[in-house]
Design an enzyme around this catalytic site. Sequence first.
Site, PDB file in Angstrom:
ATOM      1  N   ARG A 120      60.104  36.491  74.563  1.00  0.00           N
ATOM      2  CA  ARG A 120      59.819  35.172  75.030  1.00  0.00           C
ATOM      3  C   ARG A 120      60.950  34.690  75.837  1.00  0.00           C
ATOM      4  O   ARG A 120      61.012  33.646  76.687  1.00  0.00           O
ATOM      5  CB  ARG A 120      59.652  34.078  73.785  1.00  0.00           C
ATOM      6  CG  ARG A 120      58.569  34.086  73.123  1.00  0.00           C
ATOM      7  CD  ARG A 120      58.715  33.353  71.792  1.00  0.00           C
ATOM      8  NE  ARG A 120      59.028  32.176  72.053  1.00  0.00           N
ATOM      9  CZ  ARG A 120      58.513  31.158  71.671  1.00  0.00           C
ATOM     10  NH1 ARG A 120      57.404  31.142  71.021  1.00  0.00           N
ATOM     11  NH2 ARG A 120      58.814  29.778  71.683  1.00  0.00           N
ATOM     12  N   ARG A 134      67.480  37.265  83.336  1.00  0.00           N
ATOM     13  CA  ARG A 134      67.714  37.149  84.917  1.00  0.00           C
ATOM     14  C   ARG A 134      68.850  37.666  85.417  1.00  0.00           C
ATOM     15  O   ARG A 134      70.169  37.429  84.859  1.00  0.00           O
ATOM     16  CB  ARG A 134      67.703  35.562  85.117  1.00  0.00           C
ATOM     17  CG  ARG A 134      66.336  34.906  84.795  1.00  0.00           C
ATOM     18  CD  ARG A 134      66.204  33.598  85.662  1.00  0.00           C
ATOM     19  NE  ARG A 134      65.264  32.824  85.030  1.00  0.00           N
ATOM     20  CZ  ARG A 134      65.274  31.597  84.309  1.00  0.00           C
ATOM     21  NH1 ARG A 134      66.546  31.208  84.202  1.00  0.00           N
ATOM     22  NH2 ARG A 134      64.173  31.096  83.747  1.00  0.00           N
ATOM     23  N   ARG A 179      57.662  28.667  58.446  1.00  0.00           N
ATOM     24  CA  ARG A 179      58.935  28.426  58.331  1.00  0.00           C
ATOM     25  C   ARG A 179      59.146  27.046  58.426  1.00  0.00           C
ATOM     26  O   ARG A 179      58.801  26.256  59.303  1.00  0.00           O
ATOM     27  CB  ARG A 179      59.301  29.030  59.615  1.00  0.00           C
ATOM     28  CG  ARG A 179      60.755  29.474  59.509  1.00  0.00           C
ATOM     29  CD  ARG A 179      61.078  30.817  58.569  1.00  0.00           C
ATOM     30  NE  ARG A 179      62.396  30.584  58.574  1.00  0.00           N
ATOM     31  CZ  ARG A 179      63.314  30.917  57.432  1.00  0.00           C
ATOM     32  NH1 ARG A 179      62.696  31.187  56.465  1.00  0.00           N
ATOM     33  NH2 ARG A 179      64.396  30.846  57.626  1.00  0.00           N
ATOM     34  N   ARG A 202      71.348  25.294  65.177  1.00  0.00           N
ATOM     35  CA  ARG A 202      71.946  24.603  66.532  1.00  0.00           C
ATOM     36  C   ARG A 202      72.191  23.150  66.239  1.00  0.00           C
ATOM     37  O   ARG A 202      71.753  22.463  65.137  1.00  0.00           O
ATOM     38  CB  ARG A 202      70.887  24.640  67.719  1.00  0.00           C
ATOM     39  CG  ARG A 202      69.390  24.105  67.409  1.00  0.00           C
ATOM     40  CD  ARG A 202      68.444  24.549  68.422  1.00  0.00           C
ATOM     41  NE  ARG A 202      67.028  24.209  67.740  1.00  0.00           N
ATOM     42  CZ  ARG A 202      66.012  24.591  68.677  1.00  0.00           C
ATOM     43  NH1 ARG A 202      66.104  24.914  69.930  1.00  0.00           N
ATOM     44  NH2 ARG A 202      64.659  24.200  67.990  1.00  0.00           N
ATOM     45  N   GLU A 218      70.551  21.508  62.786  1.00  0.00           N
ATOM     46  CA  GLU A 218      69.349  22.062  62.654  1.00  0.00           C
ATOM     47  C   GLU A 218      69.538  23.412  61.691  1.00  0.00           C
ATOM     48  O   GLU A 218      70.111  24.061  62.056  1.00  0.00           O
ATOM     49  CB  GLU A 218      68.300  22.399  63.735  1.00  0.00           C
ATOM     50  CG  GLU A 218      67.164  22.778  63.416  1.00  0.00           C
ATOM     51  CD  GLU A 218      66.423  22.940  64.900  1.00  0.00           C
ATOM     52  OE1 GLU A 218      66.392  22.170  65.788  1.00  0.00           O
ATOM     53  OE2 GLU A 218      65.464  23.848  65.061  1.00  0.00           O
ATOM     54  N   TYR A 223      51.023  29.093  66.676  1.00  0.00           N
ATOM     55  CA  TYR A 223      52.305  28.344  67.492  1.00  0.00           C
ATOM     56  C   TYR A 223      51.644  27.997  68.769  1.00  0.00           C
ATOM     57  O   TYR A 223      51.768  28.653  69.810  1.00  0.00           O
ATOM     58  CB  TYR A 223      53.417  29.398  67.370  1.00  0.00           C
ATOM     59  CG  TYR A 223      54.569  28.465  67.980  1.00  0.00           C
ATOM     60  CD1 TYR A 223      55.416  27.613  67.180  1.00  0.00           C
ATOM     61  CD2 TYR A 223      54.702  28.447  69.408  1.00  0.00           C
ATOM     62  CE1 TYR A 223      56.371  26.858  67.655  1.00  0.00           C
ATOM     63  CE2 TYR A 223      55.765  27.779  69.952  1.00  0.00           C
ATOM     64  CZ  TYR A 223      56.553  26.996  69.051  1.00  0.00           C
ATOM     65  OH  TYR A 223      57.626  26.173  69.735  1.00  0.00           O
ATOM     66  N   ASP A 268      52.426  25.440  72.258  1.00  0.00           N
ATOM     67  CA  ASP A 268      53.456  24.699  72.717  1.00  0.00           C
ATOM     68  C   ASP A 268      52.608  23.145  73.286  1.00  0.00           C
ATOM     69  O   ASP A 268      51.268  23.158  73.027  1.00  0.00           O
ATOM     70  CB  ASP A 268      53.990  25.305  73.995  1.00  0.00           C
ATOM     71  CG  ASP A 268      55.171  26.000  73.619  1.00  0.00           C
ATOM     72  OD1 ASP A 268      55.883  25.508  72.821  1.00  0.00           O
ATOM     73  OD2 ASP A 268      55.334  26.755  74.639  1.00  0.00           O
TER      74      ASP A 268
END
Length: 372
Positions: free
Chosen positions: A171, A175, A248, A279, A305, A353, A355
């Site tokens: 995912r 670059r 989860r 995070r 989190e 899942y 978005d």
Amino acid sequence: MAEYDFLIVGSGLYGSVFAREAADSGKKVIVIDKRPNIAGNVYTANIEGIHVHKYGAHIFHTNITEVWNYLQRFATFNRFTNSPVANFKGELYSLPFNMYTFNKMWGVITPEEAHAKIKEQRKEIKGEPKNLEEQAISLVGRDIFEKLIKGYTEKQWGRDCKDLPSFIIRRLPVRYTFDNNYFNALYQGIPNGGYTKMVANMLKGIEVRLNEDYLQNKELWDSLAEKVIFTGPIDAYFNFRLGNLEYRSLRFENEILDKPNFQGNAAVNYTDSETPWTRIIEHKWFQFGVDDNGIDIPKTVISKEYSLEWKPGDEPYYPVNDEKNNSLYLNYKELAEKEEKVIFGGRLGEYRYYDMDVVIAAALAKAKEQLN
Ligand code: FAD
Ligand code: UDP
């Protein structure tokens, strides 16, 4: 004739988009939610002038022009671009993996040098990568795997990287340019004034009742409407008769700090394995540190989190789409298809899942089908 054409269970994005479309086509609609607030998991609370993402950081990004145009009716979006920073034991790296990351990790200056370094490090993987660890090393080499992936991933999923599927890491973009934008999306941003305001605009003029658990009073609610749109957990609807679907879960520790700037970025990932949280989100940076009137905010709100194993009764966050759970879901789906009056939709209703943009597209498609 029942009093309402549609009873919509859940005021998250799926329910709210469907409700808007139904009301606009002349249907009589009521929306209920068991929470004390609208907007489901994109709910933002205003604390000290900061829109705090109560159920986890949400950055809107999409390549679906129809969805982007649709949302402009309910919100203006700012130019926020997601570019998290990784903190490995005090060393800071740019994400997603790009030339800034490679330069910091190895001192390389050109894309050729970065390529050569990764090519050298990926030699240890022979053949097709069999798990997340092998996939990660073959994409970015062992150094980045050890410092930026291993600890974070194992905290997030509660499993060893050797026991996780490789697609999870694919995912993330890799670059060979200097580009810290986390998403390869045509459109990206945060609604000005917060997500709750955007959803309130969707629900304008529609009857909404909060603190109402549909499943506690199902017969009564069913008698009030011709059709029901259910966006809660599909296994809960059937009273878990085939067993629990697994999730989860997450836990957030929120703090208001009496200082204007804690970490200088909306998201900092802690990629070592010792730090217990995955995070820290500093919410004011989703809106560039200013309130809705453009005034600098003197305080800040942060959320640590933590990722948790889910147990029944906890807030479900991420569906665990492994073989066992997917096949249980298919059994529930079969039961769902027999419920003629009820349509199951959204992240929990479809155990996927999704978005935000995909949820909105799915709700729009369902509305088109149902309202013609
Ligand atoms: P929800 O928002 O979960 O809404 C369902 C609603 O139904 C809830 O309000 C619930 O209270 C209500 N409900 C359930 N059962 C009942 C009942 N029995 N009676 C009454 N009401 C009930 N997507 C992105 O595009 N970008 C991101 O950056 C992003 N970040 C995310 C971060 C986290 C931590 C998570 C978990 C998800 C993230 N997502 C992101 C995905 C996004 O949250 C979802 O796509 C979206 O919120 C799903 O909307 P929904 O309406 O399907 O579900
Ligand atoms: N990931 C990582 N280090 C990071 C960020 C992400 O190793 O600093 C990995 C991790 O395995 C995660 C995956 O990349 O599950 C996908 O990341 P993304 O941010 O898309 O996860 P989300 O929180 O959106 O599920």
